[in-house]
Design a protein around this motif. Sequence first.
Motif, PDB file in Angstrom:
ATOM      1  N   ILE A 143      52.553  31.382 -49.222  1.00  0.00           N
ATOM      2  CA  ILE A 143      52.516  33.031 -49.407  1.00  0.00           C
ATOM      3  C   ILE A 143      53.559  33.461 -50.415  1.00  0.00           C
ATOM      4  N   PHE A 144      54.821  32.886 -49.986  1.00  0.00           N
ATOM      5  CA  PHE A 144      55.781  33.046 -50.859  1.00  0.00           C
ATOM      6  C   PHE A 144      56.325  31.885 -51.880  1.00  0.00           C
ATOM      7  N   ARG A 203      63.770  33.226 -49.671  1.00  0.00           N
ATOM      8  CA  ARG A 203      63.739  34.227 -48.365  1.00  0.00           C
ATOM      9  C   ARG A 203      64.174  33.614 -47.222  1.00  0.00           C
ATOM     10  N   SER A 262      64.839  42.887 -49.227  1.00  0.00           N
ATOM     11  CA  SER A 262      63.748  42.610 -49.853  1.00  0.00           C
ATOM     12  C   SER A 262      63.355  40.954 -49.807  1.00  0.00           C
ATOM     13  N   HIS A 308      63.771  38.803 -43.970  1.00  0.00           N
ATOM     14  CA  HIS A 308      62.588  39.315 -43.168  1.00  0.00           C
ATOM     15  C   HIS A 308      62.904  39.108 -41.702  1.00  0.00           C
ATOM     16  N   PHE A 309      62.326  40.276 -40.981  1.00  0.00           N
ATOM     17  CA  PHE A 309      62.480  40.278 -39.433  1.00  0.00           C
ATOM     18  C   PHE A 309      61.261  40.058 -38.875  1.00  0.00           C
ATOM     19  N   ILE A 317      51.987  39.516 -43.623  1.00  0.00           N
ATOM     20  CA  ILE A 317      52.472  39.534 -45.254  1.00  0.00           C
ATOM     21  C   ILE A 317      51.647  38.429 -46.015  1.00  0.00           C
ATOM     22  N   GLY A 318      50.961  38.698 -47.181  1.00  0.00           N
ATOM     23  CA  GLY A 318      50.176  37.868 -47.887  1.00  0.00           C
ATOM     24  C   GLY A 318      48.590  37.909 -47.323  1.00  0.00           C
ATOM     25  N   LYS A 319      48.518  38.594 -46.410  1.00  0.00           N
ATOM     26  CA  LYS A 319      47.170  38.471 -45.628  1.00  0.00           C
ATOM     27  C   LYS A 319      46.373  39.875 -45.490  1.00  0.00           C
ATOM     28  N   ASN A 364      58.475  44.846 -44.275  1.00  0.00           N
ATOM     29  CA  ASN A 364      57.130  43.891 -44.511  1.00  0.00           C
ATOM     30  C   ASN A 364      56.230  44.390 -45.017  1.00  0.00           C
ATOM     31  N   ALA A 410      57.213  43.954 -48.726  1.00  0.00           N
ATOM     32  CA  ALA A 410      57.026  42.395 -49.123  1.00  0.00           C
ATOM     33  C   ALA A 410      55.549  41.991 -49.463  1.00  0.00           C
ATOM     34  N   LEU A 468      54.162  41.114 -53.234  1.00  0.00           N
ATOM     35  CA  LEU A 468      53.288  39.832 -53.681  1.00  0.00           C
ATOM     36  C   LEU A 468      52.063  40.262 -54.329  1.00  0.00           C
ATOM     37  N   GLU A 514      52.905  41.338 -58.032  1.00  0.00           N
ATOM     38  CA  GLU A 514      53.104  40.433 -58.859  1.00  0.00           C
ATOM     39  C   GLU A 514      51.859  39.542 -59.128  1.00  0.00           C
TER      40      GLU A 514
END
Lengths: 428, 407
Positions: A249-250, A285, A309, A312-313, B24-26, B382, B385, B389, B392
Amino acid sequence: MKVLMFGWEFPPNISGGLGTACYGLTKGLAENDVDIIFVMPKAYGDEDASNFRLVSADGMPVHTHTATYRTLFEKMMYWEVNSFIIPYLSPEEFLLYSEEQLANTSKTVNTASTRYHFTGKYGKDLLTEVWNYARVAAEIVANNTFDVIHVHDWLSFPAGIIAKEISGKPLVAHLHATEFDRSGGNKVNEQIYEIEREGLHHADKIIAVSELTRQIVINNYGMAPEKVFTIYNAVDDTSVNEAVKPERIFKEKIISYVGRITYQKGPDYFVEAAGKVLKEDKNFRFIMAGSGDMLHQVVRRAAQLRISSHFHFAGFLKGGEVGKLFAMSDAYVMPSVSEPFGISPLEALRAGVPVIISKQSGVREILTRAISVDFFDVDAMADAIHAVATYKSLANMVVRDSRIEMQNLKWISQAAKVKELYQDLVKN
Amino acid sequence: MKNICFYFQVHQPFRLKRYHFFNIGKDSNYFDDDSNSEILRKVAHNCYLPANRVLLDLIHKHGGKFKVSFSISGAAIEQFELYMPEVLESFKELARTGCVEFLAETYGHSLAILKSEEEFKAQVAAHTQKVQQHFGQTPTVFRNTELIYSDHIGNVVAGMGYKAMLAEGADNVLDWKSPNYLYTSATSPDLKLLLKNFRLSDDIAFRFSNHEWSGFPLTADKFVGWLNDLPADEQLVNLFMDYETFGEHQWVTTGIFDFLKALPDMVFYHSAFEFITPAEAAKTLTSAGAVSMPNPVSWADEERDLSAWLGNDLQDDAFGTLYSLEAKVKACDDEKIKRDWLFLQTSDHFYYMCTKFFADGDVHKYFNPYYTPYDAFMNYMNVIADFTLRVEQQCDKSKLKDQALAF
C-alpha cells in the motif's frame, strides 16, 4: 508427577504474554508426562484444557476455614489493602474495564460455605481478587493431591503461599514479569513488590524467564542465586509463517512497533528514532500499534517532530491484524526499557520480519544474531532501522540466523527443564 | 436611525467516520454518512425548520421591515441537498421574501486563507455559485470561517470586490472602540467592517438559559431596554451568532423561539431601532473610522484568536500535512478527490484536535465525535494518509496521460 498450578489468565482470554506462556508450558509439561491441575480465577469454557484439568475458582464453595487457616490469613492480612492498582492495563484500557469490574466482584455468603466471584481481569478490585483467590486455594488444596505447587507471577503468589502452608508441598514461583519491569523502576507499587518478595521468599525454587529477570530477582529481591533458575519461554510454533505479502500500500519502508504504549515498552524511544530516520530519509513509514497511558504523549511528540504524515497509530490490534501488520513490515522494533522476555520479536521473525530489540530484553539472550541496541540510544536505533530496512542482505541474515536460534526453543524441552526442578524438589 | 443587524451562521461539517489504519489504501469513503445525516435531521428538526418558520412568519407579519442575514457553508448546503432537501426549500422560501441576505464564505468552511490565497478564492467562488443557484443572490458581503479577520484577509477580500466583511468586535480586539458603528479596514479603505457586538450577541447565544446569569430570564422587553440604554449616537448593533442557537444550543423549552417571535414587535413599538442587512448597512451607514487587526481575530473562545483550530502540535502538523498536498490535488482531475479535499479542510476537524479544554470545553464538545483531541488527530491523519495515496496515484495517472498525449 502431579503439579497444582495457579495462573491468572489463559488463552484465548488473555491480555498479555502470561497466558500464552502458561499455555505453552502446560502443553510442554503434559508431553513430559506431568499431570497438571491448572487453577485460574475464572475460566470461560473456551480454553483448550486437553492437557490438564482446569479448575475455575469463580463461585467455588469455600467451607468455613479451620482455626489454622484463620491464623494464616490473619498473618497475611497486613498486605491486604484495597488499593487502586492496575498492574498490566493502561489507564485507558482500565477505564473500559473498571465499571464492569466493580459490579462483578462480589461475595455471596451461604450458611454452609462462601463463594467468591472472580473476573480474572485486572480491574479495580484486583488485590481483593488476589486475596480471595488465595482463600479459594485453601479449599482446592484440601480437595486434591499433588506433589508440587507452581505459581505464575505475583497475582497467584498468595495462593501459592497458602497452598504450601497447608499442604507442606514444595513451591515453585515462576516470574514472567516483575514490578520493576512494569514500573521501569520508577514508581514501584510497594504492595505488589511486597507480595512478590513474600512469594519468592516462600518459594523453594524460582524460575525466571530470562537471565535478565534472574538478575532482578537476585539483586532487587535479595534471593539466593542458587535458588533462581533461568528457563526461557518457547514459542508454540516456530514454523515460518510468511503470509502472502499483501499488495504494497505504501511505497515507503514500513517499520513497526506492536505493544502496550507504556513506559516499560519504550515507545518514546521509538518515536525519537523515527524522527531521526525521517529527518534523513522520507522513504520510511512508522506504524505504532497498541494503546496505553503514554499514547497521547507519543502522538504529541510525533506531531511536534512534524512526522505525523509518516508515523501512524494503528490502535490496539485484533485477531489477524498483527499478522497483517507484520506482513507489510520491513523491520520490527522492540525498544523495551525492561522486558523480562518479549515474545513479539519471535512472532515477527516467524513472519519473516527482521527485528531490532533492546539490550534490556530477555529475548536478546536467545536471539544473539538479531540487532540489539540500548533502548535509550536512539541514534543507534535509527541507524539499525535504516540499515535493516535498506540492506536486504542484512535483513535476510537476521531473519535466517534468528530463526535457527528460535528452532532450539521448544516448549517440550523447556518444560523438561521445569520437570527436572520438580523432581529435585520432590526428591528432597 | 439606529439599526439591528442579525446574522446567523449555518454550518454542519462532514464528520469523518472511524478510519482505521488498515483502511488506508482500501477505503476512500471518509465521511460518516449515518451520523452526519442523523445529526442533520436532529438539528433540522430542533432548529432549522422551526426557526425558519418563525423568521418567515415575522417577515410576513412585519411587511418586509424585519430582516436577517445568513451564511450557509457549502458543507451545510450539500448536506441539505443530500439528506434534507426540505430544509433547503425553507431557506429558499426565506430568500424569496427579499428580506434575507445571504453572505459569501468559503465552500468548505475552511481556514484556507491562512495557507493559500488561491484555494481560498476558489472556495469562495464555488460557494457563490451555490448561493446563486439556490437563493438567486450574488453576495456582496463576505464572512470568513469563524469570523476570522485580519488586515491581510481584508485586503484579499477587498481585492475580490466585496463591499463589506464581518468580524469580531470583542474588547481585546477593539480596545476603547465600540462595535456599534460601521468601520472600514485600515489597509483597504473601501472595505466596510461590521463588528459583532459580542455582549448582546452572546446574551442570546450563550447566556439565554443560564440561571446563574444576572440577566436571566431574558425577555424581548428586557433586551430592547438594553438596546435603548446604548449611547444615542451609536448606530448599529450587530447580533452575530450560530443559527443553531435557536432550538439546538438553546432548546425550545428555554423559550428562545418566544423571545425571537416577540423581539421585532418590541423593537418596532418600544425603540428607535430598525432591522438592516449587512449589505444595506455597508451602503447606507457612514463609517466611524478605520479599524486595524494585524493578527487574525476570530469569534471563538476567550482568546478570540486562532487557537481553537491551530497552534498545538497536533493541529499544526495535521494542517501542514493537509496543505502540503494542495499542488498535487490541483493537478488531479478527479471529482471525488476534489470534493474530499474541500471537506477535509473544514475547520471542525482541527477544532476537534484542540487541547485547551478547560474554559471552552463545552463548546468544543458540541457534536464532537471523538473522546479526545488525540483520537481526532489519529483518525484524521489516517484519512489523510489514504487521501495522500489517492492523490499521488491520480497524479501519476494524469502524468501518464499527458505523456501519452504528447506522443
